[in-house]
Design a protein around this motif. Sequence first.
Motif, short mmCIF file in Angstrom:
data_model
loop_
_atom_site.label_atom_id
_atom_site.label_comp_id
_atom_site.label_asym_id
_atom_site.label_seq_id
_atom_site.Cartn_x
_atom_site.Cartn_y
_atom_site.Cartn_z
N PRO A 291 0.79 -1.24 0.00
CA PRO A 291 0.00 0.00 0.00
C PRO A 291 0.82 1.29 0.00
O PRO A 291 0.26 2.36 -0.21
N ARG A 292 2.14 1.22 0.26
CA ARG A 292 2.97 2.42 0.26
C ARG A 292 4.41 2.07 -0.12
O ARG A 292 4.96 1.06 0.35
N VAL A 306 4.34 -3.60 3.44
CA VAL A 306 3.75 -4.82 2.90
C VAL A 306 2.73 -5.35 3.91
O VAL A 306 3.04 -5.55 5.09
N LEU A 307 1.53 -5.57 3.43
CA LEU A 307 0.41 -5.94 4.28
C LEU A 307 -0.17 -7.26 3.82
O LEU A 307 -0.39 -7.46 2.62
N ASN A 308 -0.39 -8.19 4.75
CA ASN A 308 -0.99 -9.46 4.36
C ASN A 308 -2.45 -9.26 3.97
O ASN A 308 -3.05 -8.22 4.24
N ILE A 340 -3.67 1.74 7.26
CA ILE A 340 -2.58 2.32 6.48
C ILE A 340 -2.70 3.85 6.51
O ILE A 340 -3.79 4.39 6.32
N THR A 341 -1.57 4.53 6.75
CA THR A 341 -1.58 5.99 6.80
C THR A 341 -0.45 6.55 5.93
O THR A 341 0.35 5.80 5.37
N ASP A 342 -0.37 7.88 5.87
CA ASP A 342 0.73 8.56 5.18
C ASP A 342 1.63 9.25 6.20
O ASP A 342 2.29 10.26 5.89
N THR A 355 3.01 5.98 13.24
CA THR A 355 1.83 6.00 14.11
C THR A 355 1.22 4.61 14.18
O THR A 355 1.26 3.85 13.21
N SER A 356 0.67 4.28 15.34
CA SER A 356 0.13 2.93 15.56
C SER A 356 -0.94 2.96 16.64
O SER A 356 -0.93 3.84 17.51
N GLU A 357 -1.84 1.98 16.57
CA GLU A 357 -2.88 1.80 17.59
C GLU A 357 -2.49 0.70 18.58
O GLU A 357 -3.35 0.17 19.28
#
Length: 737
Positions: A291-292, A306-308, A340-342, A355-357
């Motif tokens: 996604p980025r 990379v995202l599963n 996913i963020t920028d 950044t993360s939750e």
Amino acid sequence: MKFPTFLVAFLIATSSVLQAQKKQVSLEEIWSGAFREERLQSLQSLNNGEEYVVLNRDRNSGSVSIDVYSYKSGEKTRTLVNSTDIPEIDSFQAFKFSKNENKVLLSTEVEPIYRRSSREIFYVYDIASKKLTKVSDQKIQEASFSPDASKIAYVRDNNIYIFDLNSGETKQVTSDGEINSVINGITDWVYEEEFSFVKAFAWNPTGEKIAYLKFDESEVPEFSMDLFGKDLYPSQHVFKYPKAGESNSKVSLHMYDVASSASQEVDLENAVDLASNSADKDDVFSAYYIPRIEWTADPMQLSVQVLNRHQNDLNLIFVNAKDNSSKVVLNDTDKAYVDITDNLTFLEDNSFIWTSEKDGWNHIYHYDESGKLLEQVTEGDWEVTNYYGYDPKSKRIFYQSTENGSVNRDVYSIRLNGRSKTRLTEKEGMNSADFSADFSYFINSFTSVNTPHVYTLHRAKDGKQVREITNNAELLKKVEGYDFAPKELSTINVNGNDLNMWMIKPSDFDENKKYPLLMFQYSGPGSQSVSNSYFNTNDYWYQLLANKGYIIACVDGRGTGFKGADFKKVTYQELGKYEVEDQISAAKKLGERNYIDSDRIGIWGWSYGGFMSSNAILKGNETFSMAIAVAPVTSWRFYDTVYTERYMRTPQENPTGYDENSPLNHVEKLKGDYLLIHGGGDDNVHLQNTMRMVEELVQANKQFDWAIYPDRNHGIYGGNTRLHLYNMMTDFILEKL
């Protein structure tokens, strides 16, 4: 003090006369833009941090100019480009600067494709020499300067090209691009819609390499839409659209060397077993997303996210562009999903901001180049809602958050070590910032339920206001002449949670009367419909309905955003369960109020909100007597992979989650009045959703109303379309509720 009876009567009569003198709003006024707010034009900071540029249009002459203004004074200082000085083109719609701001890419003849994509004719304008150079005779996509502004990379017909401004030659980088098969350098439909980007290539900081994504969508099923137009025979739009559980594009990362004109695929699976969550590495669920991509502070090091496919395991990978070797530097996982963020930002030493939750709330973290955590910069039971950037001079991070309540926003700065936090905004409401390039100034946009947008200039170091740029005093003055009621913010306790709510009552509200209630909601994961902000266009419609004797309310239930990860992600794998329960319970609770007629409660929504309103009148058939669903999802089996599987996993893994909350499977419960509306050219939520709902209702012998707007997309607009739509919905509400 006791007033004489005649005086009381006089005051009541006077009040009634004044009330009668107030104007009643009309749909024609609303949709003609009569209440449009003055917004600050889109501006771009220049590298010097002291000035910004704005694209200005002269309505009389039709000319377009890129004008420079001083942040401090707001005065225009000069004009960089004016279309009247360029005889080869009549106008231009957008622009992009080169890195050193000596050249500008001018965009003309823009042809929209989907939500974010377009084809355009591009020109390069040299500011000093005033020379104009056409990049290509054909419409192209995502033209981008090389770092030294000597070349332009772009995409045409799914292939990447490089145009050399000095020689005038064009070099083809890829040659396997094919419509509905292989895409190089731009994203496919689902990436554009759900990961919010189109340009899928990036020059490295020295201009030696181009990293790009390739999408092999040959195995993605095709979707077709009939477009009726005005010709004798309709046309058909066919495009690749992966529905939940179906095959995605196979995406791969490639590195192009400009000097040798050679491309090489980067082996990301060498860095991490990307299919570790799948029993069979070759099955459909083993596919992953990229996604980025973004170059780091090291010009030969690329970062790749990379995202599963389940979207609960995100790897940040660094790729060495010299030998294309790769390594994982950060892994972020979640029991539900990772957003996913920028926000990824690289500092001079190649440490980075993320950044993360992971602690239950969205916060800022600082990692070194190897991925070692240096500091959790922000923490607390509140959310970072926007990350604005890092200033290397002051060593401060600038961000927006909900520290003053989930319906409000404020702007803050903080040191990398998490200390010396400074609140830069003062007014309670929604504050957002646009910073100058060197973080010396920011323009603050402020609004609240009582205040349309006000734009002010502030010093970034302490938030001190320098000047007011513009406000909407004229709009406030205008609405004083109308019979409008305030938007009241509150909370309502539903199913053990204090949910944010707004309510608009008739201006002559009498608590001893009973009023029908119309509820609006969207309710999608992480969304927010209740905030401390001024009227939007629909709010003026609600004022019209309130003037006709309705109460309108909106409740943000479980699954919506800005109240922590647990509150948002409780709906995971069961979209339409808890959100609908909250709307039904909220309606029942509101119906207990002595001024609300519990037999006349309606609900409406658009898109996800249409999915919700459909479920509400079916599952809550004893509570809701009317519902309107515009462009609704009626089964998540019909929607795209990225969005749907993020919240539901696949239909193969979670069939009951898909089916138990699908309106298609509850049509026999319909008792009230139901209006179903869709655009015939909706590439996002396909008309298929409504047609299947219609068939199920017909077979259940349930009467309902419905309307299709031919060729209109998900927004259902164009010409008189919106006015017609809202007239229809208004008439339905007045008749049925």
